[in-house]
Scaffold this motif. Sequence first.
Motif, PDB file in Angstrom:
ATOM      1  N   ALA A  13      62.031  65.745  53.571  1.00  0.00           N
ATOM      2  CA  ALA A  13      61.272  66.639  54.452  1.00  0.00           C
ATOM      3  C   ALA A  13      59.777  66.470  54.205  1.00  0.00           C
ATOM      4  CB  ALA A  13      61.687  68.091  54.213  1.00  0.00           C
ATOM      5  N   PRO A  14      59.060  65.737  55.069  1.00  0.00           N
ATOM      6  CA  PRO A  14      57.621  65.523  54.870  1.00  0.00           C
ATOM      7  C   PRO A  14      56.739  66.696  55.282  1.00  0.00           C
ATOM      8  CG  PRO A  14      58.623  63.821  56.298  1.00  0.00           C
ATOM      9  CD  PRO A  14      59.558  64.974  56.216  1.00  0.00           C
ATOM     10  N   THR A  15      57.262  67.647  56.029  1.00  0.00           N
ATOM     11  CA  THR A  15      56.440  68.583  56.798  1.00  0.00           C
ATOM     12  C   THR A  15      55.592  69.531  55.959  1.00  0.00           C
ATOM     13  OG1 THR A  15      58.332  70.087  56.949  1.00  0.00           O
ATOM     14  CG2 THR A  15      58.025  68.519  58.743  1.00  0.00           C
ATOM     15  N   PHE A  16      56.166  70.088  54.906  1.00  0.00           N
ATOM     16  CA  PHE A  16      55.491  71.153  54.150  1.00  0.00           C
ATOM     17  C   PHE A  16      54.418  70.611  53.218  1.00  0.00           C
ATOM     18  CE2 PHE A  16      55.640  74.389  50.594  1.00  0.00           C
ATOM     19  CZ  PHE A  16      55.032  75.407  51.312  1.00  0.00           C
ATOM     20  N   LEU A  17      54.432  69.308  52.982  1.00  0.00           N
ATOM     21  CA  LEU A  17      53.546  68.712  51.988  1.00  0.00           C
ATOM     22  C   LEU A  17      52.184  68.345  52.574  1.00  0.00           C
ATOM     23  CD1 LEU A  17      56.119  66.238  50.397  1.00  0.00           C
ATOM     24  CD2 LEU A  17      55.724  68.650  49.825  1.00  0.00           C
ATOM     25  N   SER A  18      51.154  68.442  51.741  1.00  0.00           N
ATOM     26  CA  SER A  18      49.855  67.867  52.101  1.00  0.00           C
ATOM     27  C   SER A  18      49.992  66.352  52.055  1.00  0.00           C
ATOM     28  CB  SER A  18      48.780  68.328  51.121  1.00  0.00           C
ATOM     29  OG  SER A  18      49.021  67.754  49.836  1.00  0.00           O
ATOM     30  N   MET A  19      49.036  65.632  52.601  1.00  0.00           N
ATOM     31  CA  MET A  19      49.113  64.166  52.579  1.00  0.00           C
ATOM     32  C   MET A  19      49.104  63.644  51.144  1.00  0.00           C
ATOM     33  SD  MET A  19      49.709  62.769  55.464  1.00  0.00           S
ATOM     34  CE  MET A  19      49.385  61.063  55.019  1.00  0.00           C
ATOM     35  N   ASP A  20      48.328  64.257  50.272  1.00  0.00           N
ATOM     36  CA  ASP A  20      48.315  63.825  48.866  1.00  0.00           C
ATOM     37  C   ASP A  20      49.675  64.052  48.221  1.00  0.00           C
ATOM     38  OD1 ASP A  20      45.699  62.991  48.977  1.00  0.00           O
ATOM     39  OD2 ASP A  20      44.868  64.835  48.129  1.00  0.00           O
ATOM     40  N   GLU A  21      50.282  65.212  48.483  1.00  0.00           N
ATOM     41  CA  GLU A  21      51.606  65.501  47.930  1.00  0.00           C
ATOM     42  C   GLU A  21      52.663  64.570  48.518  1.00  0.00           C
ATOM     43  OE1 GLU A  21      51.326  70.309  47.050  1.00  0.00           O
ATOM     44  OE2 GLU A  21      51.766  69.602  49.085  1.00  0.00           O
ATOM     45  N   LEU A  22      52.518  64.269  49.804  1.00  0.00           N
ATOM     46  CA  LEU A  22      53.466  63.371  50.456  1.00  0.00           C
ATOM     47  C   LEU A  22      53.405  61.976  49.830  1.00  0.00           C
ATOM     48  CD1 LEU A  22      55.514  62.772  52.700  1.00  0.00           C
ATOM     49  CD2 LEU A  22      53.582  62.345  54.238  1.00  0.00           C
ATOM     50  N   LYS A  23      52.199  61.475  49.609  1.00  0.00           N
ATOM     51  CA  LYS A  23      52.054  60.148  49.004  1.00  0.00           C
ATOM     52  C   LYS A  23      52.672  60.102  47.623  1.00  0.00           C
ATOM     53  CE  LYS A  23      47.874  59.043  51.629  1.00  0.00           C
ATOM     54  NZ  LYS A  23      46.405  58.817  51.589  1.00  0.00           N
ATOM     55  N   LYS A  24      52.453  61.132  46.823  1.00  0.00           N
ATOM     56  CA  LYS A  24      53.020  61.181  45.474  1.00  0.00           C
ATOM     57  C   LYS A  24      54.537  61.280  45.520  1.00  0.00           C
ATOM     58  CE  LYS A  24      53.360  61.763  40.998  1.00  0.00           C
ATOM     59  NZ  LYS A  24      53.203  60.600  40.079  1.00  0.00           N
ATOM     60  N   SER A  25      55.036  62.133  46.393  1.00  0.00           N
ATOM     61  CA  SER A  25      56.491  62.320  46.464  1.00  0.00           C
ATOM     62  C   SER A  25      57.197  61.062  46.955  1.00  0.00           C
ATOM     63  CB  SER A  25      56.838  63.510  47.365  1.00  0.00           C
ATOM     64  OG  SER A  25      56.445  63.273  48.710  1.00  0.00           O
ATOM     65  N   LEU A  26      56.583  60.340  47.891  1.00  0.00           N
ATOM     66  CA  LEU A  26      57.181  59.102  48.383  1.00  0.00           C
ATOM     67  C   LEU A  26      57.189  58.020  47.303  1.00  0.00           C
ATOM     68  CD1 LEU A  26      55.777  58.889  52.021  1.00  0.00           C
ATOM     69  CD2 LEU A  26      58.192  58.881  51.366  1.00  0.00           C
ATOM     70  N   GLU A  27      56.127  57.971  46.523  1.00  0.00           N
ATOM     71  CA  GLU A  27      56.077  57.013  45.417  1.00  0.00           C
ATOM     72  C   GLU A  27      57.229  57.270  44.442  1.00  0.00           C
ATOM     73  OE1 GLU A  27      53.143  56.048  41.619  1.00  0.00           O
ATOM     74  OE2 GLU A  27      52.300  56.949  43.434  1.00  0.00           O
ATOM     75  N   VAL A  28      57.405  58.537  44.083  1.00  0.00           N
ATOM     76  CA  VAL A  28      58.483  58.902  43.158  1.00  0.00           C
ATOM     77  C   VAL A  28      59.849  58.664  43.795  1.00  0.00           C
ATOM     78  CG1 VAL A  28      59.567  60.854  41.961  1.00  0.00           C
ATOM     79  CG2 VAL A  28      57.081  60.567  41.884  1.00  0.00           C
ATOM     80  N   PHE A  29      59.999  59.063  45.044  1.00  0.00           N
ATOM     81  CA  PHE A  29      61.289  58.949  45.723  1.00  0.00           C
ATOM     82  C   PHE A  29      61.733  57.488  45.835  1.00  0.00           C
ATOM     83  CE2 PHE A  29      63.777  58.414  49.636  1.00  0.00           C
ATOM     84  CZ  PHE A  29      64.803  59.323  49.426  1.00  0.00           C
ATOM     85  N   CYS A  30      60.852  56.638  46.298  1.00  0.00           N
ATOM     86  CA  CYS A  30      61.233  55.232  46.497  1.00  0.00           C
ATOM     87  C   CYS A  30      61.508  54.533  45.171  1.00  0.00           C
ATOM     88  CB  CYS A  30      60.151  54.499  47.284  1.00  0.00           C
ATOM     89  SG  CYS A  30      60.056  55.030  49.020  1.00  0.00           S
TER      90      CYS A  30
END
Length: 382
Positions: free
Chosen positions: A356-373
């Motif tokens: 779910a990308p929606t609730f995150l700021s762009m900075d949080e999204l970038k960090k979460s995607l790095e960890v997720f992948c």
Amino acid sequence: MKIIDATRGKPHTEQVALANELINAPLSSYIAEGGADIRNYSISDGLPEMKRIFAELLNVDASEVIVGGNSSLNLMFDCFATFVLARQWDTARAKFICPAPGYDRHFSICEYFGVEMLTVDMTENGPDMDAVEKHAADPDVVGMWCVPVFSNPQGYVYSDETIARLAKMKTAHPHFKILWDDAYTIHHFSGARPKILSIMAECRKNNNESRPVIFTSFSKISVAGAGISCLAAAGEAAATLRKRIATQTIGPDKVNQQRHINFFKDAKGIEAHMQKHATILRPKFEYTIEYMEKHLQGTGATFTKPRGGYFISVETPPNCAKRVCQICKENGVLITNAGATFPYGKDPADTNLRFAPTFLSMDELKKSLEVFCEAVKAAAEE
């Protein structure tokens, strides 16, 4: 370590702020169409102006709309309870068709009432209709869940063929219902809004007008904690639901309905407002898809590329999803639990994850995607 919470498809603060003017807007009049005072009791099924807006969005007649509070989930639960309490559904025997991967809160309602869930596969065109029709021939199967536009979590849109088959299929139970959760009907951020067949019109064409109960809400459109929801139903289903509502309440929050009417004006006003949401959401989904395309290569994982809705569905290699969740948590990123998108929380292949990308700021999204992948890569290698 800062924890990033990407477990639910909530709107970002920027999105709910788009409706700030609605919250404290003064009302120039407290008299509704027809002369009723919106500050008082009465009008248990909603203001006529509000019903017309919902009717246009859902492609139904305004007379079929019943307006509720902020939560369509609340209406779905009450609807389920209504058919149980009206003795139309016997929970000792009842079974429910549940397309999966699907919405975990739908499954929670079935579990709460002790109704057995029957899993059918989701495809890009909707649920596997051969499986649905086979289950519907069982007299103990009382209904099914559907998210027809931008399904949760894949973002799929039901095809016209699927909707037509749902409307005309033979059902053994006399009170079989399709609970049609149209939560994302106008949540498009790429391209035009999908146009699908009206489930109500198709069912009526096949003498099954009591089959669908349609739900939607403004929870992700205006103010999530103080929006407006509705259901639409016809025939015997509407009569049963209206009898319960007339007994349960003297009237919903009509002042909040009037605020929404003044703010949006009509369906076109809502469409214009959703373009503002799209401006916020589009970059997040584009970034997510681009990042996953680059960093999930070679892992064996696949993912959907929705044009609307709130989620991306990821399929890991077999027996990896739970491990991905664990690795993400260890690195400060919380995602929806593996298995949540299946009845009873059990994904038989342990492959599906909802991002779910929606609730995150762009900075949080970038960090979460790095960890997720990285977590997907590590789980696949293990």
